[in-house]
Design an enzyme around this catalytic site. Structure first.
Site, mmCIF file in Angstrom:
data_model
loop_
_atom_site.group_PDB
_atom_site.id
_atom_site.type_symbol
_atom_site.label_atom_id
_atom_site.label_comp_id
_atom_site.label_asym_id
_atom_site.label_seq_id
_atom_site.Cartn_x
_atom_site.Cartn_y
_atom_site.Cartn_z
ATOM 1 N N LYS A 54 0.850 -1.203 0.000
ATOM 2 C CA LYS A 54 0.000 0.000 0.000
ATOM 3 C C LYS A 54 0.884 1.252 0.000
ATOM 4 C CE LYS A 54 -3.941 -2.165 2.182
ATOM 5 N NZ LYS A 54 -4.533 -2.647 3.441
ATOM 6 N N GLN A 98 -5.111 -1.239 9.567
ATOM 7 C CA GLN A 98 -5.062 -2.592 9.010
ATOM 8 C C GLN A 98 -5.727 -3.592 9.975
ATOM 9 O OE1 GLN A 98 -3.662 -3.415 5.892
ATOM 10 N NE2 GLN A 98 -4.565 -5.411 6.300
ATOM 11 N N ASP A 121 -11.375 3.137 3.971
ATOM 12 C CA ASP A 121 -11.822 1.745 3.916
ATOM 13 C C ASP A 121 -13.352 1.674 3.805
ATOM 14 O OD1 ASP A 121 -10.155 -0.432 3.746
ATOM 15 O OD2 ASP A 121 -9.698 -0.510 5.890
#
Ligand code: NDP
Length: 294
Positions: A54, A98, A121
């Site tokens: 990422k 995460q 997200d």
């Protein structure tokens, strides 16, 4: 008949290129550089690989990348303090924590602490609610990737019968809601659904988001259907470990019209959509028009 393979790797690379071009325009026109912060707690090897790629792809697109790698012993209060700092940081437009988090930390508490405007997200209840009410803003990345892949086959999804197998909050439900917004007739199937093969055979678009290796076989698929395989499963075959999806790719290729492979289908789209969402978040924060990049 042999299906077309939907090349997620190439489609994701093209999207990353468009994100990079958009970032270049904003830098030149507004002096704006979008920034993405990724927070990793603990040493989970798979998560470390994700976070590393990422960060690399964020920088390759010309954006700022902020990495926060915290020890597994980090308390919930300490993690919430990091999130609060990132919420307040004007250089940060997107925040991703995460998952999974260590067991002593409540994922809900952390996800709900992220400013919905920076929730790249798309897991915050405000963004989930927007999607559920048909007014999406920041939408979970993997579901967005599924729709972008389906649209490479059907630029208009209007009126198609879509079946989504799986109803998780991170994949199944948001994919179904996006398909509904695209005017598909949507069926959501799950572990209690009766006669799953018959339900799947109705689908013009079949999305598998289950986590069961090779569950969907050729006799579950309507001839000519588009099959999007979200599953990532590691299996042992003749002493070697390999990744497979929820779909029996080889068999389904003989009946479907188009199929995503695993790996190389939905997977690469997830990070590309994260970068796209960071651009969407930066546009929202700075009152700019949200660019349509896919
Ligand atoms: P979850 O375990 O949260 O959800 C799985 C869903 O599948 C549940 O709704 C469950 O039903 C349903 N299910 C389980 N068994 C069956 C069955 N036998 N028949 C029908 N439905 C069943 O998984 P996720 O949604 O998080 O992930 C799904 C898959 O996608 C996994 O393989 C995961 O690794 C992969 N994934 C891939 C990503 C990518 O970037 N490509 C990103 C995220 C996930 P019920 O609700 O009734 O229990």
């Amino acid at each position: 008949m042999t299906a077309t393979i939907i090349d997620g790797k190439a489609i994701a690379a093209a999207l990353r290129l468009r994100v990079g071009e958009q970032v270049g325009r904003w830098k030149a026109e507004h002096g704006l550089t979008p920034g993405l912060a990724v927070v990793l707690v603990g040493e989970d090897p798979a998560s470390q690989v994700y976070v590393g790629s990422k960060a690399r792809q964020t920088v390759e697109c010309g954006m700022k990348s902020f990495e926060h790698r915290l020890p597994a012993t980090t308390s919930q209060a300490e993690l919430l303090a990091v999130v609060a700092r990132l919420n307040a940081d004007p250089q940060v437009h997107g925040i991703l924590v995460q998952l999974p988090l260590p067991k002593h930390i409540s994922e809900n508490a952390v996800l709900e602490a992220i400013d919905p405007a920076k929730d790249v997200d798309g897991f915050h209840p405000v963004n989930a609610g927007r999607l559920a009410t048909g007014k999406p803003n920041l939408v979970p990345c993997t579901p967005l990737g599924c729709i972008a892949l389906a649209k490479t086959v059907h630029p208009r999804l209007d009126g198609l019968d879509a079946v989504v197998v799986g109803r998780s909050n991170i994949v199944g439900k948001p994919v179904a809601q996006l398909l509904l917004i695209e005017n598909c007739t949507v069926t959501i199937a799950h572990s209690r659904s009766r006669d799953l093969p018959a339900i799947c055979r109705r689908a013009d678009i079949l999305v598998a988001a289950v986590g069961r290796p090779l569950m969907i076989t050729r006799d579950w698929v309507k001839p000519g259907a588009t099959v999007i395989d979200v599953g990532i499963n590691r299996i042992d075959a003749s002493g070697k470990s390999r990744l497979v999806g929820d779909v029996d790719f080889t068999g389904v290729m003989e009946v479907a019209g188009a199929v995503t492979p695993v790996p190389g289908g939905v997977g690469p789209m997830t990070i590309a959509m994260l970068l796209n969402n960071t651009v969407t978040a930066a546009a929202g924060i700075h009152g700019l028009e949200v660019p349509k990049l896919f």
